[in-house]
Motif scaffolding. Structure first.
Motif, PDB file in Angstrom:
ATOM      1  N   SER A  15      38.060  68.922  51.554  1.00 43.75           N
ATOM      2  CA  SER A  15      38.977  69.045  50.422  1.00 43.75           C
ATOM      3  C   SER A  15      39.327  67.634  49.967  1.00 43.75           C
ATOM      4  O   SER A  15      40.042  66.907  50.655  1.00 43.75           O
ATOM      5  CB  SER A  15      40.257  69.785  50.829  1.00 43.75           C
ATOM      6  OG  SER A  15      39.958  71.112  51.195  1.00 43.75           O
ATOM      7  N   PRO A  17      41.386  65.166  47.791  1.00 44.98           N
ATOM      8  CA  PRO A  17      42.719  65.295  47.178  1.00 44.98           C
ATOM      9  C   PRO A  17      42.755  64.916  45.698  1.00 44.98           C
ATOM     10  O   PRO A  17      41.889  64.197  45.201  1.00 44.98           O
ATOM     11  CB  PRO A  17      43.574  64.341  48.008  1.00 44.98           C
ATOM     12  CG  PRO A  17      42.625  63.355  48.570  1.00 44.98           C
ATOM     13  CD  PRO A  17      41.316  64.072  48.750  1.00 44.98           C
ATOM     14  N   LYS A  18      43.788  65.415  45.033  1.00 43.29           N
ATOM     15  CA  LYS A  18      44.039  65.069  43.629  1.00 43.29           C
ATOM     16  C   LYS A  18      44.135  63.559  43.499  1.00 43.29           C
ATOM     17  O   LYS A  18      44.647  62.880  44.385  1.00 43.29           O
ATOM     18  CB  LYS A  18      45.352  65.689  43.147  1.00 43.29           C
ATOM     19  CG  LYS A  18      45.330  67.182  43.057  1.00 43.29           C
ATOM     20  CD  LYS A  18      46.689  67.722  42.642  1.00 43.29           C
ATOM     21  CE  LYS A  18      46.679  69.231  42.649  1.00 43.29           C
ATOM     22  NZ  LYS A  18      47.995  69.784  42.321  1.00 43.29           N
ATOM     23  N   SER A  21      38.785  59.825  42.059  1.00 45.10           N
ATOM     24  CA  SER A  21      37.914  59.910  40.890  1.00 45.10           C
ATOM     25  C   SER A  21      36.439  59.673  41.212  1.00 45.10           C
ATOM     26  O   SER A  21      35.573  60.097  40.462  1.00 45.10           O
ATOM     27  CB  SER A  21      38.366  58.924  39.817  1.00 45.10           C
ATOM     28  OG  SER A  21      38.291  57.595  40.307  1.00 45.10           O
ATOM     29  N   GLU A  38      35.888  71.143  48.060  1.00 48.85           N
ATOM     30  CA  GLU A  38      36.846  71.300  46.971  1.00 48.85           C
ATOM     31  C   GLU A  38      36.995  69.949  46.290  1.00 48.85           C
ATOM     32  O   GLU A  38      37.263  68.944  46.945  1.00 48.85           O
ATOM     33  CB  GLU A  38      38.198  71.765  47.504  1.00 48.85           C
ATOM     34  CG  GLU A  38      38.154  73.143  48.136  1.00 48.85           C
ATOM     35  CD  GLU A  38      39.496  73.555  48.723  1.00 48.85           C
ATOM     36  OE1 GLU A  38      40.462  72.763  48.697  1.00 48.85           O
ATOM     37  OE2 GLU A  38      39.573  74.689  49.227  1.00 48.85           O
ATOM     38  N   PRO A  40      38.781  67.718  43.008  1.00 49.55           N
ATOM     39  CA  PRO A  40      39.890  67.726  42.054  1.00 49.55           C
ATOM     40  C   PRO A  40      39.404  67.498  40.623  1.00 49.55           C
ATOM     41  O   PRO A  40      38.308  66.969  40.392  1.00 49.55           O
ATOM     42  CB  PRO A  40      40.752  66.555  42.518  1.00 49.55           C
ATOM     43  CG  PRO A  40      39.755  65.581  43.070  1.00 49.55           C
ATOM     44  CD  PRO A  40      38.710  66.451  43.735  1.00 49.55           C
ATOM     45  N   SER A  42      40.416  65.316  38.754  1.00 52.23           N
ATOM     46  CA  SER A  42      40.386  63.862  38.528  1.00 52.23           C
ATOM     47  C   SER A  42      39.003  63.248  38.780  1.00 52.23           C
ATOM     48  O   SER A  42      38.766  62.093  38.434  1.00 52.23           O
ATOM     49  CB  SER A  42      41.427  63.167  39.412  1.00 52.23           C
ATOM     50  OG  SER A  42      41.187  63.454  40.786  1.00 52.23           O
ATOM     51  N   TYR A  62      35.757  73.577  42.141  1.00 53.36           N
ATOM     52  CA  TYR A  62      36.231  72.507  41.257  1.00 53.36           C
ATOM     53  C   TYR A  62      37.522  72.947  40.583  1.00 53.36           C
ATOM     54  O   TYR A  62      37.611  74.060  40.056  1.00 53.36           O
ATOM     55  CB  TYR A  62      35.151  72.193  40.215  1.00 53.36           C
ATOM     56  CG  TYR A  62      35.560  71.151  39.209  1.00 53.36           C
ATOM     57  CD1 TYR A  62      35.889  69.863  39.613  1.00 53.36           C
ATOM     58  CD2 TYR A  62      35.625  71.455  37.862  1.00 53.36           C
ATOM     59  CE1 TYR A  62      36.275  68.907  38.687  1.00 53.36           C
ATOM     60  CE2 TYR A  62      35.998  70.508  36.927  1.00 53.36           C
ATOM     61  CZ  TYR A  62      36.321  69.238  37.349  1.00 53.36           C
ATOM     62  OH  TYR A  62      36.704  68.299  36.430  1.00 53.36           O
ATOM     63  N   ALA A  63      38.533  72.076  40.576  1.00 55.46           N
ATOM     64  CA  ALA A  63      39.865  72.415  40.076  1.00 55.46           C
ATOM     65  C   ALA A  63      39.973  72.410  38.552  1.00 55.46           C
ATOM     66  O   ALA A  63      41.055  72.613  38.022  1.00 55.46           O
ATOM     67  CB  ALA A  63      40.905  71.469  40.668  1.00 55.46           C
TER      68      ALA A  63
END
Length: 181
Positions: A15, A17-18, A21, A38, A40, A42, A62-63
């Motif tokens: 995962s 994190p937010k 990039s 997972e 983010p 960004s 993908y968020a």
């Protein structure tokens, strides 16, 4: 060359994190047990060989929406990210996760919301939704009411398994298939 997690063969899920990039060269190279990741919204760039040798990678969550995913630079000049490119990409729009097929239609693959009454979308952006995938709402015990709109023609196996609070399901007249569990 390995990146920071290269060769971690027992690693199954990542995962990111937010705010992250970029994933740099070889970061998860030869993580042969990696099955899902997972990412983010960004994310803007994935360098070459990040997922080289990650042959078990099947699902990328993908968020963001497909249109945002299409703007990510994925370096695959030497095939080093082939496992990522060939994995199922599950995009997120509002509270729904979805994949887009080669024919340009969407399948709802998950629900991330908390509403008890849910009306499934018939379109996500410009993409028509035609199916609900296997297990898409499985375990959503808080759901009481689901409405499936016209245009959705199939519902996958165990799509609403273990939805113990579900008291009402409205199905469209054009529904063609409800898969066997």
């Amino acid at each position: 060359l390995y990146g920071c997690f290269g060769g971690c063969t027992a690693l199954k899920k990542i995962s990111i994190p937010k705010g992250v990039s970029t994933i740099m060269y070889g970061a998860f190279r030869d993580c042969t047990g990696l099955m899902e990741i997972e990412l983010p919204v960004s994310m803007t760039s994935i360098d070459e060989a990040v997922f080289q040798g990650c042959h078990s990678l099947k699902n990328v969550y993908y968020a963001g929406a497909k249109e945002q995913w299409d703007n990510i630079t994925i370096h695959n000049e030497e095939g080093g990210n082939a496992p990522l490119v060939s994995a199922a990409i599950h995009y997120t729009d509002d509270d729904f996760r979805y994949t887009v097929s080669a024919d340009g239609t969407a399948t709802i693959t998950g629900y991330t919301g908390k509403d008890t009454q849910v009306i499934l979308p018939d379109r996500i952006g410009d993409t028509p939704v035609t199916s609900v995938g296997a297990g898409a709402f499985a375990g959503c015990t808080f759901l009481t009411d689901i409405t499936v709109p016209e245009g959705i023609t199939s519902i996958g196996a165990e799509a609403m398994k273990d939805c113990g609070g579900l008291t009402k399901v409205t199905l469209p007249a054009g529904l063609e298939e409800i898969a066997q569990d």
